[in-house]
Motif scaffolding. Structure first.
Motif, PDB file in Angstrom:
ATOM      1  N   LYS A 184     -10.691  -2.323  68.222  1.00 18.37           N
ATOM      2  CA  LYS A 184     -11.715  -1.499  67.576  1.00 18.37           C
ATOM      3  C   LYS A 184     -11.097  -0.207  67.072  1.00 18.37           C
ATOM      4  CE  LYS A 184     -14.739   1.519  69.196  1.00 18.37           C
ATOM      5  NZ  LYS A 184     -14.875   2.500  68.087  1.00 18.37           N
ATOM      6  N   THR A 185     -11.376   0.112  65.823  1.00 14.27           N
ATOM      7  CA  THR A 185     -10.964   1.391  65.258  1.00 14.27           C
ATOM      8  C   THR A 185     -11.876   2.497  65.771  1.00 14.27           C
ATOM      9  OG1 THR A 185     -12.464   1.304  63.352  1.00 14.27           O
ATOM     10  CG2 THR A 185     -10.350   0.175  63.124  1.00 14.27           C
ATOM     11  N   SER A 186     -11.446   3.744  65.601  1.00 13.71           N
ATOM     12  CA  SER A 186     -12.383   4.848  65.773  1.00 13.71           C
ATOM     13  C   SER A 186     -13.287   4.887  64.550  1.00 13.71           C
ATOM     14  CB  SER A 186     -11.630   6.180  65.884  1.00 13.71           C
ATOM     15  OG  SER A 186     -12.531   7.263  65.710  1.00 13.71           O
ATOM     16  N   GLU A 187     -14.567   5.139  64.778  1.00 15.16           N
ATOM     17  CA  GLU A 187     -15.502   5.223  63.653  1.00 15.16           C
ATOM     18  C   GLU A 187     -15.181   6.398  62.735  1.00 15.16           C
ATOM     19  OE1 GLU A 187     -17.233   7.430  67.163  1.00 15.16           O
ATOM     20  OE2 GLU A 187     -16.253   5.490  66.808  1.00 15.16           O
ATOM     21  N   LEU A 188     -14.349   7.340  63.201  1.00 16.87           N
ATOM     22  CA  LEU A 188     -13.961   8.482  62.370  1.00 16.87           C
ATOM     23  C   LEU A 188     -12.769   8.175  61.475  1.00 16.87           C
ATOM     24  CD1 LEU A 188     -14.244  11.318  65.060  1.00 16.87           C
ATOM     25  CD2 LEU A 188     -15.866  10.812  63.228  1.00 16.87           C
ATOM     26  N   THR A 189     -11.916   7.239  61.896  1.00 19.67           N
ATOM     27  CA  THR A 189     -10.665   6.981  61.160  1.00 19.67           C
ATOM     28  C   THR A 189     -10.371   5.486  61.086  1.00 19.67           C
ATOM     29  OG1 THR A 189      -9.423   7.245  63.225  1.00 19.67           O
ATOM     30  CG2 THR A 189      -9.641   9.196  61.813  1.00 19.67           C
ATOM     31  N   PRO A 190     -11.221   4.705  60.437  1.00 20.37           N
ATOM     32  CA  PRO A 190     -11.046   3.245  60.497  1.00 20.37           C
ATOM     33  C   PRO A 190     -10.093   2.640  59.470  1.00 20.37           C
ATOM     34  CG  PRO A 190     -13.060   3.779  59.323  1.00 20.37           C
ATOM     35  CD  PRO A 190     -12.482   5.093  59.784  1.00 20.37           C
ATOM     36  N   HIS A 191      -9.890   3.306  58.340  1.00 20.37           N
ATOM     37  CA  HIS A 191      -9.361   2.595  57.177  1.00 20.37           C
ATOM     38  C   HIS A 191      -7.887   2.242  57.261  1.00 20.37           C
ATOM     39  CE1 HIS A 191     -13.028   4.695  55.529  1.00 20.37           C
ATOM     40  NE2 HIS A 191     -13.282   3.430  55.288  1.00 20.37           N
ATOM     41  N   SER A 192      -7.066   3.091  57.834  1.00 19.93           N
ATOM     42  CA  SER A 192      -5.638   2.776  57.890  1.00 19.93           C
ATOM     43  C   SER A 192      -5.369   1.566  58.774  1.00 19.93           C
ATOM     44  CB  SER A 192      -4.834   3.988  58.371  1.00 19.93           C
ATOM     45  OG  SER A 192      -5.257   4.402  59.657  1.00 19.93           O
ATOM     46  N   LEU A 193      -6.172   1.367  59.811  1.00 25.51           N
ATOM     47  CA  LEU A 193      -5.962   0.219  60.686  1.00 25.51           C
ATOM     48  C   LEU A 193      -6.403  -1.078  60.015  1.00 25.51           C
ATOM     49  CD1 LEU A 193      -6.931   1.586  64.202  1.00 25.51           C
ATOM     50  CD2 LEU A 193      -4.867   1.885  62.855  1.00 25.51           C
ATOM     51  N   LEU A 194      -7.408  -1.012  59.180  1.00 31.14           N
ATOM     52  CA  LEU A 194      -7.788  -2.187  58.400  1.00 31.14           C
ATOM     53  C   LEU A 194      -6.660  -2.576  57.450  1.00 31.14           C
ATOM     54  CD1 LEU A 194     -11.468  -1.139  57.574  1.00 31.14           C
ATOM     55  CD2 LEU A 194     -10.763  -2.940  59.163  1.00 31.14           C
ATOM     56  N   ALA A 195      -6.022  -1.573  56.861  1.00 30.84           N
ATOM     57  CA  ALA A 195      -4.899  -1.844  55.973  1.00 30.84           C
ATOM     58  C   ALA A 195      -3.709  -2.425  56.738  1.00 30.84           C
ATOM     59  CB  ALA A 195      -4.490  -0.569  55.239  1.00 30.84           C
ATOM     60  N   PRO A 206      -0.350 -15.524  61.836  1.00 33.19           N
ATOM     61  CA  PRO A 206      -1.497 -16.439  61.786  1.00 33.19           C
ATOM     62  C   PRO A 206      -2.831 -15.708  61.887  1.00 33.19           C
ATOM     63  CG  PRO A 206       0.224 -17.380  63.159  1.00 33.19           C
ATOM     64  CD  PRO A 206       0.674 -15.981  62.798  1.00 33.19           C
ATOM     65  N   GLY A 207      -3.733 -16.004  60.970  1.00 29.47           N
ATOM     66  CA  GLY A 207      -5.021 -15.332  60.926  1.00 29.47           C
ATOM     67  C   GLY A 207      -5.791 -15.509  62.213  1.00 29.47           C
ATOM     68  N   GLY A 208      -6.271 -14.417  62.773  1.00 28.81           N
ATOM     69  CA  GLY A 208      -7.002 -14.450  64.024  1.00 28.81           C
ATOM     70  C   GLY A 208      -6.221 -13.888  65.195  1.00 28.81           C
ATOM     71  N   LEU A 209      -4.906 -13.695  65.009  1.00 26.75           N
ATOM     72  CA  LEU A 209      -4.122 -13.106  66.087  1.00 26.75           C
ATOM     73  C   LEU A 209      -4.282 -11.592  66.150  1.00 26.75           C
ATOM     74  CD1 LEU A 209      -0.769 -15.108  66.097  1.00 26.75           C
ATOM     75  CD2 LEU A 209      -2.803 -15.433  67.502  1.00 26.75           C
ATOM     76  N   LEU A 210      -4.593 -10.961  65.028  1.00 26.64           N
ATOM     77  CA  LEU A 210      -4.864  -9.524  65.010  1.00 26.64           C
ATOM     78  C   LEU A 210      -6.165  -9.282  64.269  1.00 26.64           C
ATOM     79  CD1 LEU A 210      -4.172  -6.586  65.549  1.00 26.64           C
ATOM     80  CD2 LEU A 210      -2.749  -6.587  63.488  1.00 26.64           C
ATOM     81  N   ASN A 211      -7.199  -8.963  65.011  1.00 25.22           N
ATOM     82  CA  ASN A 211      -8.520  -8.714  64.443  1.00 25.22           C
ATOM     83  C   ASN A 211      -8.865  -7.245  64.622  1.00 25.22           C
ATOM     84  OD1 ASN A 211      -9.464 -11.733  64.125  1.00 25.22           O
ATOM     85  ND2 ASN A 211      -8.617 -11.551  66.198  1.00 25.22           N
ATOM     86  N   VAL A 212      -9.325  -6.617  63.542  1.00 25.47           N
ATOM     87  CA  VAL A 212      -9.644  -5.192  63.577  1.00 25.47           C
ATOM     88  C   VAL A 212     -11.120  -5.011  63.231  1.00 25.47           C
ATOM     89  CG1 VAL A 212      -9.166  -2.933  62.578  1.00 25.47           C
ATOM     90  CG2 VAL A 212      -7.283  -4.527  62.992  1.00 25.47           C
ATOM     91  N   LEU A 213     -11.858  -4.440  64.181  1.00 22.71           N
ATOM     92  CA  LEU A 213     -13.304  -4.280  64.032  1.00 22.71           C
ATOM     93  C   LEU A 213     -13.676  -2.809  63.945  1.00 22.71           C
ATOM     94  CD1 LEU A 213     -14.466  -6.781  66.814  1.00 22.71           C
ATOM     95  CD2 LEU A 213     -13.784  -7.286  64.457  1.00 22.71           C
ATOM     96  N   ASN A 214     -14.761  -2.548  63.248  1.00 20.48           N
ATOM     97  CA  ASN A 214     -15.320  -1.201  63.165  1.00 20.48           C
ATOM     98  C   ASN A 214     -16.568  -1.118  64.026  1.00 20.48           C
ATOM     99  OD1 ASN A 214     -13.463  -0.515  60.967  1.00 20.48           O
ATOM    100  ND2 ASN A 214     -14.730  -1.896  59.743  1.00 20.48           N
ATOM    101  N   GLY A 215     -16.895   0.095  64.448  1.00 20.47           N
ATOM    102  CA  GLY A 215     -18.146   0.253  65.167  1.00 20.47           C
ATOM    103  C   GLY A 215     -18.121   1.385  66.163  1.00 20.47           C
ATOM    104  N   TRP A 216     -19.261   1.597  66.785  1.00 24.17           N
ATOM    105  CA  TRP A 216     -19.414   2.628  67.799  1.00 24.17           C
ATOM    106  C   TRP A 216     -18.806   2.170  69.120  1.00 24.17           C
ATOM    107  CZ3 TRP A 216     -20.863   6.886  65.527  1.00 24.17           C
ATOM    108  CH2 TRP A 216     -21.793   6.874  64.480  1.00 24.17           C
ATOM    109  N   GLY A 217     -18.447   3.130  69.939  1.00 25.43           N
ATOM    110  CA  GLY A 217     -17.904   2.790  71.248  1.00 25.43           C
ATOM    111  C   GLY A 217     -18.907   2.103  72.143  1.00 25.43           C
TER     112      GLY A 217
END
Length: 492
Positions: A184-195, A206-217
């Motif tokens: 989970k990213t921080s809701e304040l700074t999510p975009h660089s981790l998505l990239a 392989p798709g699914g080995l690293l999943n990056v989600l956004n959201g509240w704690g």
């Protein structure tokens, strides 16, 4: 070539990154603002339980289809090396995303944070074939050995102050050990981790080995911690939230956690510290870096009375030499506070510290200037007693208290904190004193003649007491994401 850039020209990723691709899911929209000017960036959606379920399913499928955990370790390393190379290839883009979306300055994100993130991935890739067990002494005609195995799916919750690097400290060793990751990213700074997740997909992870989600704690983060198929959780953040993570992990089925939490780190300066200009620069940087938004921040200066006046004067001079400005301007040397809410928290704590008897030597106010962001002036306080809130609480801002001492035993006693034990430092030319401090201070990390981590991957980082447990980086960093199995064979 200048590193400065126009933030309005940077492409911003959208959605969660699940199963190797960007996915848009319904949910509450979370506004994301640029800290430097409070202008909106692309919002993200709170994933909650649905996103976590989807990510866990993708992780399970990827582990089964790819055989990642049982793959020849050197083949696993090849994929991670390609991932590191892709990060280096996109370092300018990643560094710009990190700078515009966080309090990190572009002077350090492109050539520093992005390249160091690639270095972390590369470092742990080299560990893929170096996870070893041991053979234990047994009676004849038996074999007893231990082996390290991955957990399967690892949860990771990342803070906002150093998003890319802190994320890499978690996903790189977890992947190298043969796990999948739901982060989970921080809701304040999510975009660089998505990239970063997209870099992994482009590198052939392989798709699914690293999943990056956004959201509240309390929604997405809590769903990660509580999910029964997630075997371990690594969290970096406040001690209060770390306590909640640990509690939920126990209540939802007993799973290990790795926690790097808050700090109230001291730096001790002895009466023979060496070049006073160099020491003053180190001391000043140690509490002003990233506008004080660092867990290992040197928020308590404990200085020998014989050199205190001279050192403090020189530190105060350096607080006046900063250039506050937008994070995307290469000339900026002092960052904004991440949000208006965090700014108010810092200021309220400072004002209460003063109300309880502290003396303001400089700062304790908004840093005025042409910038629209929330800039808190570098603040130095004196007369902060151990009963003062300024001693007991973490500011997480550019604030430092000054205490003097006569004998080194007093300094060591003052350095001990009833709650925190993350880091400490000592500035001295006396090696014997340095070793005495290093041996005596209750902290998970101690530095001599510097304060803060070098970009050195072998250095295991982590705290004691209320500052958490477990380690990031070094051999310990990858061992955290493995579990030991003992095997006994009677071959009669």
């Amino acid at each position: 070539m200048s590193l400065s850039f126009n933030p309005d020209t940077v492409t911003i990723p959208s959605g969660h990154h699940i199963g190797g691709r960007f996915v848009e899911l319904p949910g509450e929209k979370i506004a994301v603002l640029r800290p430097s000017d409070e202008q909106p960036m692309r919002p993200v959606t709170d994933g909650g339980k649905d996103a976590v379920e989807m990510a866990v399913a993708a992780a399970k499928s990827a582990l089964a289809a790819s055989g990642w955990a049982r793959m020849n370790p050197r083949d696993r390393a090849k994929v991670l090396f390609r991932f590191a190379g892709k990060i280096e290839e996109k370092a300018e883009y990643l560094g710009r995303l990190e700078a515009m979306g966080s309090s990190r300055l572009v002077a350090g994100t492109v050539t520093g944070d992005a390249i160091r993130t690639a270095g972390v991935v590369r470092y742990f890739a080299e560990y893929c074939d170096k996870l070893e067990g041991i053979v234990t002494a047994t009676k004849a005609e038996t074999l007893s050995y231990t082996r390290r195995e991955p957990y399967g799916i690892c949860g990771a919750i990342v803070p906002w102050n150093f998003p890319m690097i802190t994320a890499a400290w978690k996903f790189a060793p977890a992947l190298a050990a043969g796990n999948a990751v739901v982060m989970k990213t921080s809701e304040l700074t999510p975009h660089s981790l998505l990239a970063l997740a997209e870099c992994a997909a482009e590198a052939g992870l392989p798709g699914g080995l690293l999943n990056v989600l956004n959201g509240w704690g309390h929604t997405t983060g809590a769903a990660i911690v509580a999910h029964p198929d997630i075997g371990i959780v690594s969290f970096t953040g406040s001690t209060k939230t770390g306590t909640a993570v640990m509690t939920l992990a126990a209540q939802s089925g007993i799973k290990p956690v790795v926690l790097e939490l808050g700090g109230k780190s001291p730096q001790i300066v002895t009466r023979n510290p060496g070049d006073m200009d160099a020491v003053a620069t180190r001391v000043a940087n140690a509490f002003m870096v990233n506008a004080g938004q660092v867990c290992t921040l040197a928020s308590r200066l404990i200085v020998d009375r014989l050199v205190a006046d001279e050192l403090v004067d020189r530190v105060l001079e350096r607080t006046k030499q900063i250039k506050a400005g937008p994070t995307w301007d290469e000339a900026t040397t002092f960052a904004p506070v991440i949000s208006a809410r965090q700014f108010e928290r810092i200021d309220q704590l400072v004002q209460e510290t003063v109300k309880q008897g502290a003396e303001v030597l400089t700062g304790a106010a908004r840093l005025e200037g042409p910038n629209q962001g929330n800039f808190y002036a570098p603040t130095v306080l004196a007369n902060v007693s151990r009963a003062n809130i300024g001693f007991t609480e973490e500011y997480f801002g550019p604030v430092m208290s000054v205490t003097t001492y006569d004998e080194i035993e007093e300094a060591i006693a003052e350095a001990q904190h009833p709650i925190y034990g993350l880091a400490a430092s000592v500035h001295t030319q006396d090696l014997k004193l340095a070793m005495k401090v290093a041996d005596s201070v209750e902290a998970g990390m101690v530095w001599v003649n510097q304060h803060g981590r070098d970009p050195e991957f072998t250095y295991a980082a982590g705290g004691w007491k209320g500052s958490g447990f477990g380690k990031d980086m070094g051999r310990a960093g990858i061992e955290e994401f493995t579990r030991q199995k003992a095997v006994w064979i009677n071959y009669l």
